[in-house]
Design a protein around this motif. Sequence first.
Motif: not given
Length: 102
Positions: A12-38
């Motif tokens: 895990x590199x960092x949480x991805x905080x954007x409008x889309x990520x916030x909308x997804x988090x509220x609607x689907x109980x999901x969290x968005x992360x920026x992750x290593x390419x491997x």
Amino acid sequence: MSYSQERLLQVLLAPQISEKATRVAEKNEQVVFRVATSATKPEVKAAVELLFKVQVASVQILNVKGKVKRSGRSVGQRKGWKKAFVCLKPGQEINFVDGGIA
């Protein structure tokens, strides 16, 4: 499968905080992360469970292509990166404002 704790801390590199990520988090109980390419889905799941002490239901991974950028005649391209949508089990929550665990 067991992964080394060292590897999981690099996934895990960092949480991805954007409008889309916030909308997804509220609607689907999901969290968005920026992750290593491997990173793989099982690794991301294990890393989130280890770091935030929550239960993960599923993980979707997306490759984001780097944008093409121009400066005069020269053309370059930004690096591509990987994004992970982590779906938490009902009742689980990660709060980044309070320092991680809710």
